[in-house]
Write a protein that holds these residues in place. Structure first.
Motif, short mmCIF file in Angstrom:
data_model
loop_
_atom_site.label_atom_id
_atom_site.label_comp_id
_atom_site.label_asym_id
_atom_site.label_seq_id
_atom_site.Cartn_x
_atom_site.Cartn_y
_atom_site.Cartn_z
N CYS A 183 1.75 -30.22 -31.06
CA CYS A 183 2.13 -30.26 -32.47
C CYS A 183 2.16 -31.70 -32.98
O CYS A 183 2.74 -32.59 -32.36
CB CYS A 183 3.51 -29.63 -32.65
SG CYS A 183 4.10 -29.75 -34.35
N CYS A 202 6.32 -32.07 -34.10
CA CYS A 202 7.44 -32.06 -33.15
C CYS A 202 7.01 -32.28 -31.71
O CYS A 202 7.85 -32.42 -30.82
CB CYS A 202 8.23 -30.75 -33.26
SG CYS A 202 7.34 -29.31 -32.64
N ASN A 240 5.67 -30.22 -29.70
CA ASN A 240 5.61 -28.97 -28.94
C ASN A 240 4.19 -28.71 -28.45
O ASN A 240 3.22 -28.96 -29.16
CB ASN A 240 6.07 -27.84 -29.87
CG ASN A 240 5.84 -26.46 -29.28
OD1 ASN A 240 6.17 -26.21 -28.13
ND2 ASN A 240 5.27 -25.57 -30.07
N CYS A 290 2.06 -24.91 -35.90
CA CYS A 290 2.95 -24.96 -34.74
C CYS A 290 3.91 -23.77 -34.77
O CYS A 290 4.60 -23.55 -35.78
CB CYS A 290 3.76 -26.26 -34.77
SG CYS A 290 5.06 -26.33 -33.52
N CYS A 304 8.02 -25.42 -35.03
CA CYS A 304 8.58 -26.02 -36.25
C CYS A 304 7.91 -25.48 -37.52
O CYS A 304 8.44 -25.64 -38.61
CB CYS A 304 8.47 -27.55 -36.21
SG CYS A 304 6.79 -28.18 -36.33
ZN LIG Z 1 5.94 -28.39 -34.24
#
Ligand SMILES: [Zn+2]
Length: 166
Positions: free
Chosen positions: A137, A140, A142, A109, A112
């Motif tokens: 992700c 997180c 994302n 990712c 993070c």
């Molecule tokens: Zn992430």
């Protein structure tokens, strides 16, 4: 009543015993108990009955009931059997999402730098045979790497005047 020897504890001279009896809704299964290796339950049952009859006679009782539960209780009283504490634990490998398998070969990712990008599909434009492919992700949430791919890989993606925003 079936006295079942489950398994021998190697080297310590003891066996693990379970007992079951009855039919259908009356079926009972108890144990496990630890006892010395190779107990002779037929002989023990004879001793048990004689013992209980003698006690009843001594107490001048008019009846003496013998049954499976009491036989087991009698063996425990005499330390012929020792109950084994059972421990129950529930482990659910499938639903334990905290420890799910996250392939480390998935892309890292960019936000993070801990999670990995899992392939997902987003908005679909079926009439153009297009669907948004993206990575989400695992840590997180994302999203990145959005681009359109063929919804049905066997058919061509149809053209579109509006460029897909990157
Ligand atoms: Zn992430």
């Amino acid at each position: 009543m079936n006295a079942g020897k489950q398994f021998n504890i190697a080297g310590c001279g003891n066996d693990v015993y379970t007992f079951e009896w009855g039919n259908y809704e009356d079926w009972r299964s108890v144990g496990p108990y630890i006892g010395t290796f190779g107990l002779d339950f037929r002989a023990l049952a004879v001793d048990y009955r004689r013992d209980r009859y003698a006690s009843a006679e001594a107490a001048q009782k008019d009846e003496c009931r013998v049954d499976e539960d009491d036989f087991i209780a009698w063996m425990i009283e005499r330390a012929i059997l020792t109950p084994v504490q059972k421990t129950n634990s529930t482990i659910d490998f499938y639903y334990d999402s905290d420890n799910r398998y996250i392939p480390q070969h998935w892309p890292e990712c960019p936000e993070c730098r801990k999670g990995r990008g899992e392939q997902e599909y987003g908005d679909e434009r079926r009439h153009l045979n297009r669907v948004v492919s993206l990575l989400r992700c695992t840590n997180c949430g994302n999203e990145w790497g959005h681009h359109e791919v063929a919804n049905n890989p066997n058919l061509p993606m149809l053209g579109d005047d509006i460029a897909f925003p990157q």
